[in-house]
Design a protein around this motif. Sequence first.
Motif, PDB file in Angstrom:
ATOM      1  N   LEU A 288     -47.275 -85.687 -21.119  1.00  0.00           N
ATOM      2  CA  LEU A 288     -47.259 -85.470 -19.676  1.00  0.00           C
ATOM      3  C   LEU A 288     -45.872 -85.791 -19.161  1.00  0.00           C
ATOM      4  O   LEU A 288     -45.051 -86.389 -19.866  1.00  0.00           O
ATOM      5  N   ASP A 289     -45.612 -85.394 -17.936  1.00  0.00           N
ATOM      6  CA  ASP A 289     -44.367 -85.814 -17.285  1.00  0.00           C
ATOM      7  C   ASP A 289     -44.687 -86.243 -15.867  1.00  0.00           C
ATOM      8  O   ASP A 289     -45.633 -85.754 -15.245  1.00  0.00           O
ATOM      9  N   THR A 290     -43.909 -87.183 -15.372  1.00  0.00           N
ATOM     10  CA  THR A 290     -44.102 -87.691 -14.017  1.00  0.00           C
ATOM     11  C   THR A 290     -42.773 -88.129 -13.440  1.00  0.00           C
ATOM     12  O   THR A 290     -41.833 -88.452 -14.190  1.00  0.00           O
ATOM     13  N   ARG A 291     -42.668 -88.125 -12.137  1.00  0.00           N
ATOM     14  CA  ARG A 291     -41.408 -88.508 -11.511  1.00  0.00           C
ATOM     15  C   ARG A 291     -41.072 -89.951 -11.857  1.00  0.00           C
ATOM     16  O   ARG A 291     -41.911 -90.844 -11.774  1.00  0.00           O
ATOM     17  N   THR A 292     -39.834 -90.180 -12.243  1.00  0.00           N
ATOM     18  CA  THR A 292     -39.379 -91.502 -12.640  1.00  0.00           C
ATOM     19  C   THR A 292     -39.532 -92.496 -11.487  1.00  0.00           C
ATOM     20  O   THR A 292     -39.209 -92.179 -10.340  1.00  0.00           O
ATOM     21  N   GLY A 309     -38.495 -90.545 -22.782  1.00  0.00           N
ATOM     22  CA  GLY A 309     -37.151 -90.358 -22.250  1.00  0.00           C
ATOM     23  C   GLY A 309     -37.195 -89.824 -20.831  1.00  0.00           C
ATOM     24  O   GLY A 309     -38.249 -89.404 -20.339  1.00  0.00           O
ATOM     25  N   THR A 310     -36.038 -89.847 -20.194  1.00  0.00           N
ATOM     26  CA  THR A 310     -35.919 -89.411 -18.807  1.00  0.00           C
ATOM     27  C   THR A 310     -34.929 -88.266 -18.710  1.00  0.00           C
ATOM     28  O   THR A 310     -33.845 -88.304 -19.311  1.00  0.00           O
ATOM     29  N   VAL A 311     -35.297 -87.258 -17.941  1.00  0.00           N
ATOM     30  CA  VAL A 311     -34.437 -86.098 -17.710  1.00  0.00           C
ATOM     31  C   VAL A 311     -33.977 -86.127 -16.254  1.00  0.00           C
ATOM     32  O   VAL A 311     -34.810 -86.080 -15.344  1.00  0.00           O
ATOM     33  N   PRO A 312     -32.677 -86.201 -15.996  1.00  0.00           N
ATOM     34  CA  PRO A 312     -32.208 -86.229 -14.598  1.00  0.00           C
ATOM     35  C   PRO A 312     -32.382 -84.869 -13.926  1.00  0.00           C
ATOM     36  O   PRO A 312     -32.329 -83.821 -14.577  1.00  0.00           O
ATOM     37  N   ASP A 313     -32.622 -84.906 -12.619  1.00  0.00           N
ATOM     38  CA  ASP A 313     -32.710 -83.675 -11.826  1.00  0.00           C
ATOM     39  C   ASP A 313     -33.680 -82.655 -12.431  1.00  0.00           C
ATOM     40  O   ASP A 313     -33.460 -81.441 -12.368  1.00  0.00           O
ATOM     41  N   PHE A 314     -34.778 -83.148 -12.958  1.00  0.00           N
ATOM     42  CA  PHE A 314     -35.709 -82.255 -13.655  1.00  0.00           C
ATOM     43  C   PHE A 314     -36.491 -81.382 -12.683  1.00  0.00           C
ATOM     44  O   PHE A 314     -36.747 -80.211 -12.949  1.00  0.00           O
ATOM     45  N   ALA A 315     -36.914 -81.961 -11.548  1.00  0.00           N
ATOM     46  CA  ALA A 315     -37.732 -81.205 -10.595  1.00  0.00           C
ATOM     47  C   ALA A 315     -37.466 -81.714  -9.184  1.00  0.00           C
ATOM     48  O   ALA A 315     -37.083 -82.877  -8.989  1.00  0.00           O
ATOM     49  N   ALA A 316     -37.687 -80.853  -8.227  1.00  0.00           N
ATOM     50  CA  ALA A 316     -37.515 -81.231  -6.825  1.00  0.00           C
ATOM     51  C   ALA A 316     -38.781 -81.889  -6.308  1.00  0.00           C
ATOM     52  O   ALA A 316     -39.896 -81.496  -6.670  1.00  0.00           O
ATOM     53  N   PRO A 324     -35.296 -87.351 -11.013  1.00  0.00           N
ATOM     54  CA  PRO A 324     -35.475 -87.468 -12.462  1.00  0.00           C
ATOM     55  C   PRO A 324     -36.958 -87.504 -12.826  1.00  0.00           C
ATOM     56  O   PRO A 324     -37.806 -87.915 -12.030  1.00  0.00           O
ATOM     57  N   THR A 325     -37.271 -87.086 -14.037  1.00  0.00           N
ATOM     58  CA  THR A 325     -38.635 -87.079 -14.554  1.00  0.00           C
ATOM     59  C   THR A 325     -38.673 -87.794 -15.894  1.00  0.00           C
ATOM     60  O   THR A 325     -37.773 -87.618 -16.726  1.00  0.00           O
ATOM     61  N   THR A 326     -39.705 -88.604 -16.098  1.00  0.00           N
ATOM     62  CA  THR A 326     -39.899 -89.292 -17.372  1.00  0.00           C
ATOM     63  C   THR A 326     -41.010 -88.603 -18.152  1.00  0.00           C
ATOM     64  O   THR A 326     -42.060 -88.292 -17.598  1.00  0.00           O
ATOM     65  N   LEU A 327     -40.760 -88.353 -19.426  1.00  0.00           N
ATOM     66  CA  LEU A 327     -41.723 -87.721 -20.309  1.00  0.00           C
ATOM     67  C   LEU A 327     -42.495 -88.801 -21.058  1.00  0.00           C
ATOM     68  O   LEU A 327     -41.902 -89.782 -21.539  1.00  0.00           O
ATOM     69  N   TYR A 328     -43.800 -88.629 -21.163  1.00  0.00           N
ATOM     70  CA  TYR A 328     -44.658 -89.593 -21.845  1.00  0.00           C
ATOM     71  C   TYR A 328     -45.480 -88.892 -22.919  1.00  0.00           C
ATOM     72  O   TYR A 328     -45.757 -87.695 -22.828  1.00  0.00           O
TER      73      TYR A 328
END
Length: 338
Positions: A288-292, A309-316, A324-328
Amino acid sequence: MKPRIEENRSHPRLAGLLGAYHLVNQEEKGTAVGTVAELPAVYRVEAEDPAAAFAADTVLLATPAGADAPAGCVVLKAPRDGRAPEIKRLWVAPGARRKGLARSLMAEALRRAAASGAPAVRLTVWSWRDEPLALYRSLGFATVAPWDDRPDLLCLEKPLDAVERLSPEAVRAHAADGLAALLVDAVDGGASVGFLAPLEAAEAAAWWSRVAEEAAEGVRDVWAAPGPDGRPVGVVTLVRAGTANGAHRGEIARLLVHRSARGRGLGRRLLAAAEAHAAATGLTLLVLDTRTDSPAERLYRAAGWTAAGTVPDFAADPSGTLRPTTLYYKRLGQDDTP
């Protein structure tokens, strides 16, 4: 307009409402009396001094839209001896019926019972009372083993915040109502769930209609928790990977709990239902992914999910600002705790 619901066991109109309830009740049982003073003592004290009779309980009154005095009441009895709270004395004056007072009173009583942390709520109803019985069943009450053995008395119970898997037909049925409202509420609350604000109800309903088609195709599973009025107040979906080399994997998507239903562990129960089904149907990995730094991260970590891990500027976010969004991930049937 909806009826106005208030809590007040000392309202001057309450005694009259309870008196009318008990007089009709005695007549229906074949033991009619002419006045409140002639009621059996256990009922007479309620009509004569409701504030004292229900001192430990929640008494709700309903006033029809445009009226200046209550015309309906219900009592939510406090839990006793470890038993579920019980709903009693639902009554609407004959001249105020067909205005939604009974359903509004029940919805508020159920909301308060759920907010107290009660796992269920119960009630009794005479078998000949067709309309109240139909109302209770429409709200999710089911007949259970009796705790009161009086003839013709039915004992009913409703689990609170029960999580159930929705069929494609049920998703379609709720798409334009409860499910759309859930999605709109999430976006209004700032959740990054794929939409920008303001989200129109029609767009939200259209999205859920597409989900119903995916459910029919076996691509997505949906679980929901019904609120007091039967409409979903929480939902989660599980999407299966569409590739041959990802058949072991699924994604948790759109875990939503209405803001009015938060704080009772509903999100955790929805997540657990999806995880259990995923494991039972052969999936071994969930992602899953969720906003950091969102509140959802605490839920996932507490449920044994691991941040990859965390992806910067992944979604608005709903306002259009990139976040940023963190992947779990979570391995099913294994312990990922360090």
